[in-house]
Enzyme design. Structure first.
Site, PDB file in Angstrom:
ATOM      1  N   GLU A 171      -1.932  15.712  17.133  1.00 48.42           N
ATOM      2  CA  GLU A 171      -0.577  16.173  16.847  1.00 48.42           C
ATOM      3  C   GLU A 171      -0.491  17.647  16.480  1.00 48.42           C
ATOM      4  OE1 GLU A 171      -2.073  13.588  15.389  1.00 48.42           O
ATOM      5  OE2 GLU A 171      -0.661  12.072  14.701  1.00 48.42           O
ATOM      6  N   ASP A 215      -2.349   9.983  14.929  1.00 51.89           N
ATOM      7  CA  ASP A 215      -2.595   9.237  13.692  1.00 51.89           C
ATOM      8  C   ASP A 215      -2.530   7.724  13.902  1.00 51.89           C
ATOM      9  OD1 ASP A 215      -2.896  11.577  12.297  1.00 51.89           O
ATOM     10  OD2 ASP A 215      -0.814  11.649  11.609  1.00 51.89           O
ATOM     11  N   ASP A 272      -1.020   5.158  12.633  1.00 52.54           N
ATOM     12  CA  ASP A 272       0.082   4.439  12.016  1.00 52.54           C
ATOM     13  C   ASP A 272       1.158   4.267  13.082  1.00 52.54           C
ATOM     14  OD1 ASP A 272       1.183   6.942  12.281  1.00 52.54           O
ATOM     15  OD2 ASP A 272       1.425   7.319  10.142  1.00 52.54           O
ATOM     16  N   GLU A 328       4.035   5.715  13.632  1.00 55.35           N
ATOM     17  CA  GLU A 328       4.540   6.939  14.259  1.00 55.35           C
ATOM     18  C   GLU A 328       3.487   7.557  15.164  1.00 55.35           C
ATOM     19  OE1 GLU A 328       7.119  10.884  13.034  1.00 55.35           O
ATOM     20  OE2 GLU A 328       6.322   9.562  11.492  1.00 55.35           O
ATOM     21  N   TYR A 354      -6.649   9.961   5.411  1.00 50.42           N
ATOM     22  CA  TYR A 354      -5.258   9.950   5.870  1.00 50.42           C
ATOM     23  C   TYR A 354      -4.319   9.696   4.696  1.00 50.42           C
ATOM     24  CZ  TYR A 354      -1.344   9.189   9.028  1.00 50.42           C
ATOM     25  OH  TYR A 354      -0.153   9.289   9.690  1.00 50.42           O
ATOM     26  N   ARG A 394      -1.066   8.805   4.602  1.00 52.16           N
ATOM     27  CA  ARG A 394       0.031   7.833   4.683  1.00 52.16           C
ATOM     28  C   ARG A 394      -0.566   6.431   4.682  1.00 52.16           C
ATOM     29  NH1 ARG A 394       2.055  11.775   8.498  1.00 52.16           N
ATOM     30  NH2 ARG A 394       3.813  12.892   7.575  1.00 52.16           N
ATOM     31  N   HIS A 421      -5.045   0.920   6.050  1.00 56.24           N
ATOM     32  CA  HIS A 421      -5.920   2.072   5.882  1.00 56.24           C
ATOM     33  C   HIS A 421      -6.612   1.995   4.530  1.00 56.24           C
ATOM     34  CE1 HIS A 421      -3.081   4.506   8.702  1.00 56.24           C
ATOM     35  NE2 HIS A 421      -3.985   3.826   9.380  1.00 56.24           N
TER      36      HIS A 421
END
Length: 923
Positions: free
Chosen positions: A8, A94, A96, A98, A325, A327, A372
């Protein structure tokens, strides 16, 4: 063999690139490359079809129409060019929802013909990247479905509910599935503060001296009882200022100043004896390692940063390989991380600080998301703060140190404490009492354990006592202590504390509303939209927020209900697990089912909403607060004519607007010739005045101005008020005409007002604007579009209707929206009704049009001399219009059929995919 890796961000690309060999090329997509189209950006043949309202086809599977952002087209071209030279594509976004959606969108837009692998990792270290390369997978379509459902849900909610706010509160406002509930929480807390009644009470603080001979120490105590009846403390009073029922049952003594002073004086001469000593050992366990939520809370408490800043700094640390990470809802640590923490604790603090067994934590959260790890320092061995200091800026270093300390503390031994409570008594003869009881308490840390590294912060408490806990001398029952000082102290109860980033995040998580990964953006939105202002770290809701929340509570209560919003999150989590179908859920939410009505029904059947009442709050003594287009103000009707008005300064919070404060503001508002301030460029004073032709702004001339010089003046817009106009607005008015910009040939486009109202002008061309406010807000792009349209009056052909709004239920005639000389209006061919200030061309609905016509009928009924019907139509025009409409309808049918052939189908599925996901693709 070349392998293309897409992540990203450039920072992430640089860090990963350092761990990969020369055969890997790492590129960054710079976040999302495409999103749902804005309805105005849809292709012309789709704007009238099922995608026209939301860029989502609610009639056929809630199919979204995505377009590549204009700023990302160059990036997409670069990625396609890089892919031509690659033999494999790794999507390393990532891990997740999103991140999964970003990977899926990249796949849809790039359309690779080479093998594609999904590469995921929880930290950016050499070991983690190597493991990720060995354990690639396919795109998880369930996670993609969940993220798309969330995006579509937010689009449906925002685009249906926001126009209601525009009509009834103010233009430019927005509603959101989570942001509206967060705003309601902040408003509800302020309501509690406004309803709060302060209670006053008095106490006595005593300074004492005692202990074994040779070890005498001073310590503090407080008066706790009189004649065996407890003395009132803050926690004994309710928000109504009265004793709570439990305190009343205990027959609590509420001292006033006179009684407290008398007791304090009596105690100075009275001996004090120790009646009891209680010593109680206790243990404290460390807190779990950080999740997204707890990191934001602690960053707010300990570092003084808001949620957005905390997450931004944490992301920088993650992308540069310093932490895992950021989040996550998980409090788990990997075996490697636990071993690293225990080893570092033993090395730095000693073996006694390491518990016999590793600590494992569990979290009972509503709908915990991805599995996670917790947030911790990256790597199988942790770098100490000293080792990373030179590589980080101050904000990053403080955040890393916070995470490092919390992680180590989570694997350390308990802290051992010894709490001592001493009860004392004194015989007095004062204020009708004969015996006074005193209490002193203190805590001694006998073994610090994890406290040697870290102690979790606390939010401000309403009932914190000033004395707290202190060190006590060695006292025993029967000892006599000396009174060194005895002071009467007055106290007042405190209202509930306002939310901070930390406490609001904690409350949202407790209620199961939203997800921790979205809290930072949610809080940013309610700040940026003007629903919340800051006083230090405290969040103060604006009066606009009060109006918005009131409208939603009274008219769409389910959509700001805490349980319902949390249930929506649960449904989205079910989609992510594959336990629910996204289309079925979206259909239920929007159209309704057997259990509930849908959003569409609820919005279309709102009924009458009194905008005036909605934006009015009674203050008392005939004073009202009104929320106007240019800010809140107070007003009071005194006799005939217009009421007295006064704007509310920005530094006056809602709970501070008392009757006395409102009277003070109104007195100030009586003054004519109010000086607003100094023009930032000319240095001249700007004054708001009332003149013969209405209110206006005057730029005062300097004392040495040439004889005959005329000062600049500017009339206030109709939507402005003399008592509430601000300096910024005055500067904008005095500088009119406003230069909107220059066209491609360098010709200036101006916006100003004239004899016939607001308009824009370029050379000899001019076009009318809908309202005064557009003079200050219209963009160059909007102005050029308006100038490109044919003139609506003069020798130009008459413009056709802007919208068709169905059949009026009274006249049974078709209703249309038109643009006239004095602005937009609706008409059924017999009667015209102008749009009101809160209405707009974009948001006007059929029901609102019928309402305006009915209001016009009622007015003409009561004022028959004002009656004026719409001009009769010529039969030829009617015939021509009918033919044109049929032709347009035929053309629309053709283009709609053509547009439906552009759907594109996803071909990437998990092995157990539940369906094929069809999406509209834009380029």
């Amino acid at each position: 063999m070349t392998k293309l890796v897409i992540v990203e961000s450039p920072a992430k690309a640089r860090t990963i690139g350092a761990y990969l060999g020369p055969e890997y090329v790492v590129e960054a997509s710079i976040g999302h490359i495409r999103d749902l189209a804005e309805p105005r950006d849809l292709p012309a043949d789709m704007k009238k079809g099922p995608y026209g309202k939301f860029a989502v086809n609610t009639e056929d599977g809630f199919d979204p129409y995505y377009i590549v952002d204009s700023g990302k087209k160059k990036k997409v071209s670069e990625l396609k060019a890089a892919m031509k030279d690659a033999d494999e594509l790794y999507l390393a976004t990532d891990e997740d929802r999103e991140g999964e959606a970003i990977a899926w969108h990249l796949l849809q837009v790039l359309k690779p013909k080479i093998p594609v692998k999904r590469m995921v990792f929880h930290e950016i270290t050499r070991e983690a990247i190597d493991r990720a390369l060995e354990n690639t997978r396919e795109i998880d379509t369930q996670l993609v479905d969940a993220q798309e459902s969330r995006r579509i849900l937010d689009r449906l909610y925002g685009y249906e509910v926001s126009p209601v706010l525009w009509r009834k509160v103010n233009q430019g406002l927005s509603a959101g599935r989570v942001q509206s509930v967060a705003t309601r929480l902040v408003v509800q807390r302020e309501r509690e503060r406004m309803a709060f009644v302060t209670a006053s009470y008095w106490g006595v603080r005593v300074k004492l001296s005692g202990g074994d001979e040779g070890a005498v120490e001073t310590f503090k105590a407080r008066l706790s009882s009189l004649d065996s009846r407890p003395v009132a403390q803050g926690r004994d009073f309710g928000d109504d200022g009265r004793l709570v029922s439990s305190a009343a049952r205990k027959d609590v003594v509420v001292l006033d100043e006179e009684a407290a002073t008398a007791v304090a004086e009596a105690m100075k001469a009275a001996p004090v004896g120790v009646t009891g000593v209680e010593s109680k050992p206790s243990k404290r366990r460390p807190s779990p390692p950080f999740t997204t939520s707890t990191l934001q809370q602690e960053a707010s408490r300990k570092l003084g940063v808001n949620s957005r800043e905390a997450m931004s700094t944490a992301q920088q640390l993650y992308e540069n390989g310093f932490i895992t990470y950021m989040r996550t809802d998980s409090v788990d640590l990997s075996k490697e991380a636990i071993a690293a923490a225990r080893s570092q604790v033993k090395e730095r603090y000693g073996a006694e600080y390491v518990p016999d067994k590793p600590r494992f934590y569990s979290k009972k959260a509503k709908g915990a998301q991805e599995a996670h790890e917790a947030i911790r320092p990256a790597g199988d061995t942790f770098r100490t703060p000293e080792q990373v200091r030179s590589s980080l800026n101050p904000a990053q270093f403080k955040m890393y140190e916070l995470i490092w300390k919390r992680t180590l503390a989570s694997q350390m031994a308990d802290a051992n404490l010894l709490t001592v409570s001493v009860q004392m008594a004194s015989t007095i003869d004062s204020a009708g009492f004969s015996r006074a009881g005193l209490t002193a308490s203190g805590t001694v840390v006998t073994f610090p354990g994890f406290l040697a590294v870290y102690e979790e912060g606390r939010d401000k408490s309403r009932h914190e006592e000033k004395d707290g806990e202190s060190r006590l001398p060695d006292l025993h029952e029967g000892d006599v202590v000396d009174v060194l000082e005895s002071i009467a102290e007055g106290h007042e109860t405190n209202p509930p504390p306002r939310y901070t980033d930390a406490s609001l995040v904690q409350k949202l998580e407790e209620l199961g509303i939203g997800r921790p990964s979205t809290y930072a953006s949610t809080i940013s939105v309610i700040n940026d939209r003007g629903y919340v202002e800051r006083r230090g770290q405290a969040m103060i809701p604006t009066w606009t927020a009060f109006s918005v929340v009131r409208l939603l509570e009274e008219n769409l209560p389910g959509y700001v209900d805490y349980d319902f919003t949390a249930q929506m999150e649960g449904e989205l989590d079910s989609i992510a697990r594959g336990d629910a179908d996204r289309v079925a859920y979206l259909k239920s939410f929007y159209f309704g089912d057997d259990d509930r009505r849908g959003l569409l029904h609820d919005v279309e059947n709102l009924g009458e909403i009194d905008a005036r009442a909605l934006n009015t709050v009674p203050i008392g003594d005939g004073i009202e607060l009104r929320v106007g287009r240019f800010g809140p103000y107070v007003q009071k009707q005194e006799g005939e004519g217009d009421p007295i008005r006064a704007s509310i300064p920005e530094d006056v919070a809602p709970d501070e607007l008392t009757i006395e404060k409102a009277r003070e503001l109104l007195e100030q508002g009586r003054e004519d010739g109010r000086v607003l301030g100094v023009h930032p460029e000319t240095g001249l004073e700007l004054t708001a005045k009332n003149g013969r032709f209405g209110p206006y702004i005057l730029e005062e001339l300097p004392a040495d101005a040439p004889k005959g010089a005329k000062p600049r003046t500017a009339s206030l817009f109709k939507s402005m008020n003399l008592a509430t106009v601000t300096l910024d607005q005055a500067v904008q008015l005095i500088e009119l005409p406003r230069v909107v910009g220059k066209d491609a040939e360098g010709i200036e486009v101006l916006a100003t007002t004239g004899r016939y109202g607001p308009y824009i002008k370029k050379g000899s061309e001019s076009r009318s604007l809908e309202n005064d406010d557009q003079i200050l807000t219209i963009t160059l792009e909007e102005a050029e579009k308006l100038l490109a349209q044919p003139k609506s009056r003069g020798r130009a052909a008459a413009a056709g209707p802007l919208k068709e709004l169905g059949e009026d239920p009274v006249s049974k005639q078709p209703v249309v929206l038109k643009n006239g000389r004095f602005g937009p209006y609706v008409t059924d061919g017999e009667l015209n009704a102008s749009l009101r200030v809160a209405d707009s061309i974009e948001t006007i609905t059929n029901e609102r049009a019928y309402e305006l016509l009915e209001l016009r009928r009622e007015y003409l009924k009561n004022n028959p001399k004002k009656s004026r019907k719409a001009p009769a139509k010529k039969s030829t025009a009617k015939s021509t219009k009918s033919t044109t409409r049929k032709s347009a309808a035929a053309k629309k049918s053709t283009t709609t059929k053509k547009s439906t052939t552009t759907a594109k189908t996803s071909t990437v599925k998990k092995p157990a995919a539940k369906r094929t996901t069809t999406k509209k693709a834009g380029s």
